[in-house]
Design a protein around this motif. Structure first.
Motif, mmCIF file in Angstrom:
data_model
loop_
_atom_site.group_PDB
_atom_site.id
_atom_site.type_symbol
_atom_site.label_atom_id
_atom_site.label_comp_id
_atom_site.label_asym_id
_atom_site.label_seq_id
_atom_site.Cartn_x
_atom_site.Cartn_y
_atom_site.Cartn_z
ATOM 1 N N GLY A 298 49.921 42.852 38.270
ATOM 2 C CA GLY A 298 49.879 43.469 36.952
ATOM 3 C C GLY A 298 49.885 42.432 35.846
ATOM 4 N N GLY A 299 50.019 42.899 34.634
ATOM 5 C CA GLY A 299 50.155 41.982 33.512
ATOM 6 C C GLY A 299 48.842 41.429 32.994
ATOM 7 N N ASP A 300 48.970 40.333 32.247
ATOM 8 C CA ASP A 300 47.860 39.795 31.463
ATOM 9 C C ASP A 300 46.902 38.905 32.251
ATOM 10 N N ARG A 301 47.276 38.512 33.462
ATOM 11 C CA ARG A 301 46.451 37.536 34.166
ATOM 12 C C ARG A 301 45.188 38.141 34.762
ATOM 13 N N ASN A 302 45.059 39.467 34.696
ATOM 14 C CA ASN A 302 43.830 40.121 35.119
ATOM 15 C C ASN A 302 42.657 39.818 34.191
ATOM 16 N N VAL A 303 42.940 39.173 33.075
ATOM 17 C CA VAL A 303 41.889 38.875 32.107
ATOM 18 C C VAL A 303 40.804 37.965 32.691
ATOM 19 N N VAL A 304 41.097 37.308 33.805
ATOM 20 C CA VAL A 304 40.116 36.399 34.408
ATOM 21 C C VAL A 304 39.041 37.155 35.180
ATOM 22 N N LEU A 305 39.174 38.481 35.322
ATOM 23 C CA LEU A 305 38.242 39.286 36.121
ATOM 24 C C LEU A 305 37.630 40.415 35.298
ATOM 25 N N GLU A 306 36.425 40.816 35.710
ATOM 26 C CA GLU A 306 35.796 42.024 35.175
ATOM 27 C C GLU A 306 35.109 42.767 36.310
ATOM 28 N N PHE A 307 35.049 44.098 36.192
ATOM 29 C CA PHE A 307 34.387 44.919 37.205
ATOM 30 C C PHE A 307 33.185 45.625 36.594
ATOM 31 N N ASP A 308 32.099 45.642 37.349
ATOM 32 C CA ASP A 308 30.892 46.376 36.953
ATOM 33 C C ASP A 308 30.396 47.135 38.178
ATOM 34 N N GLY A 309 30.513 48.448 38.118
ATOM 35 C CA GLY A 309 30.118 49.267 39.254
ATOM 36 C C GLY A 309 28.664 49.093 39.644
#
Length: 449
Positions: A298-309
């Motif tokens: 969780g938290g802010d470190r997910n900013v390094v990823l993006e998802f595109d279906g």
């Protein structure tokens, strides 16, 4: 006396990289006869060549650290990345050859400066600063080389014929050379540089902290990490309040970055293509395991990823690493790592909880990332917590494989990730081209290759 620069690929395996053949080296001869070593200014011009090679070391190190482990997977067509991702590297792998070549290009330039500087009119302070910079860069290169290939040849001369036959050093000898270079550079560089793209005394201390962590000298690792955190003989580095800012160019916690210009940045240049690999071509994507780890944390470190279906089809999981934009630098040393180094060193010394402990260091970063704080646990549980925190905080910065191998955790972790992992995957192969060019390496290949 004038010293002209002749950098020969037959000795160095100096490489060029292209967008269509990323990190797959093509040997070249580089003769820079318009530069002469006559004074401090010309020596600094030569030093910029070492920084250029330092830039070339950024992308291969990230590939080694995260694609060899379980953070990245291959998603494209390039053979060299398919081999690394599939744990089936060959001695002719282009990435292995590229990284090796850059190490010895940097080493050559340092040797050139050491040989030439005593013969020109230069002040002692300029001599000390220039040679300290050269030694620091060479130390970093050999440190990466030691933990990527094992012991490697130690080349400290510009004699082409002699360099063709330098034998492989042991791992201990290689690491001793790294330490000697760093200790020479210590306290010879300024505390503050023009920007984070130049080596400083803080960078020397930070790399010493990493070095001592790797060789399991916990007291020295803690000491040098503390020096950087507290600003003892270094610039006053400050943790960013937001993680997104922490991984941005020239953040307040940045100790050393690979700095790119508009002409050679990793997004548009034919020389530096980490952004093209991750975003443009999506040749390499995050593993679903690391995606889930970041999401579960969780938290802010997910900013390094993006998802595109739209990308999620076949073996493609739809996720993209957006850690490196089209014009972003590569961070080599930052303050967050110093907290993690100190946390691990303290845990190894049974300083688990309370003030000045592993828990307090980890929680500094977890609070910044907006994730739940941890409590004091057993030593083994704390070391696993540090391992997890390093994966989350330093994700896609090239640390994962090196961390798993140095802690003896590679086999157990990687067995859960792939059935292809074997003991040989704890090192990369010595490039076949180097073995063919250097008779002293004929019987020195790493086991399994």
């Amino acid at each position: 006396m004038k010293y002209r620069i002749y950098i020969l690929a037959i000795c160095l395996s100096l490489t060029t990289l292209s967008c269509n053949d990323v990190l797959n080296p093509t040997p070249v001869d580089l003769i820079t006869d318009d530069q002469v070593l006559t004074d401090a200014n010309s020596a600094r011009v030569v030093l910029t060549s070492a920084y250029r090679d330092f830039a070339n070391l950024g992308a291969p190190t990230i590939i080694a650290g995260d694609l060899t482990a379980d953070n990245l997977i291959h998603n494209g067509t390039f053979t060299q990345y398919r081999e690394i991702s599939g744990k089936d590297m060959s001695a002719s792998n282009g990435s292995a050859s590229s990284l090796w070549g850059v190490i010895y290009s940097m080493s050559y330039i340092a040797s050139f400066l050491y040989e030439g500087l005593p013969n020109i009119d230069i002040s002692q302070s300029d001599f000390d600063e220039i040679t300290a910079s050269a030694s620091f860069l060479r130390a970093y290169a050999y440190f990466v080389g030691a933990y990527t290939y094992g012991g490697i040849p130690i080349v400290t001369s510009t004699d082409v014929d002699a360099n063709r036959a330098v034998p492989r050093a042991t791992l201990d000898e290689t690491l001793e050379f790294v330490e000697s270079e760093l200790l020479y550079a210590l306290d010879k560089l300024p505390e503050q540089a023009f920007n984070a793209g130049e080596a400083t005394n803080g960078a020397v201390k930070a790399l010493l902290a990493r070095y001592y962590l790797f060789i399991e000298n916990w007291t020295e690792a803690e000491k040098y990490a503390t020096d950087v955190i507290e600003g003892n003989g270094t610039a006053a580095y400050v943790l960013e309040e937001d993680f997104a800012n922490a991984v941005s160019d020239f953040s307040t916690e940045s100790i050393l970055e690979i700095v790119y210009s508009a002409n050679d940045n990793p997004g548009t240049s034919t020389n530096f293509s980490i952004n093209n690999l991750f975003v443009g071509r999506r040749e390499i994507i995050p593993s679903i395991e690391v995606v889930l780890a970041l999401q579960n944390d969780g938290g802010d470190r997910n900013v390094v990823l993006e998802f595109d279906g739209a990308n999620a089809r076949g073996a493609d999981n739809g996720w993209t690493i957006v850690r490196y934009g089209a014009f972003d630098n590569i961070q080599v040393l930052r303050l967050a790592e110093m907290y993690l180094i100190r946390a691990e060193a303290r845990a190894q010394q049974d300083k688990i909880s309370g003030s000045s402990s592993a828990v307090s260091d980890i929680n500094v970063l977890r609070e910044r990332a907006s994730v739940p704080l941890i409590q004091g646990t057993s030593k083994n549980q704390m070391l696993l917590a540090v391992e997890n925190e390093r994966r989350m905080e330093l994700c896609f910065e090239g640390h994962r494989w090196y961390d798993l191998v140095r802690t003896g955790r590679a086999q157990s972790v990687m067995d859960e990730f792939t059935s292809n992992w074997t003991l040989k995957d704890e090192l990369w192969p010595i490039p076949l081209r180097e073995i063919n060019n250097n008779p002293s390496l004929k019987d020195a290949q790493n086991p399994g290759y």
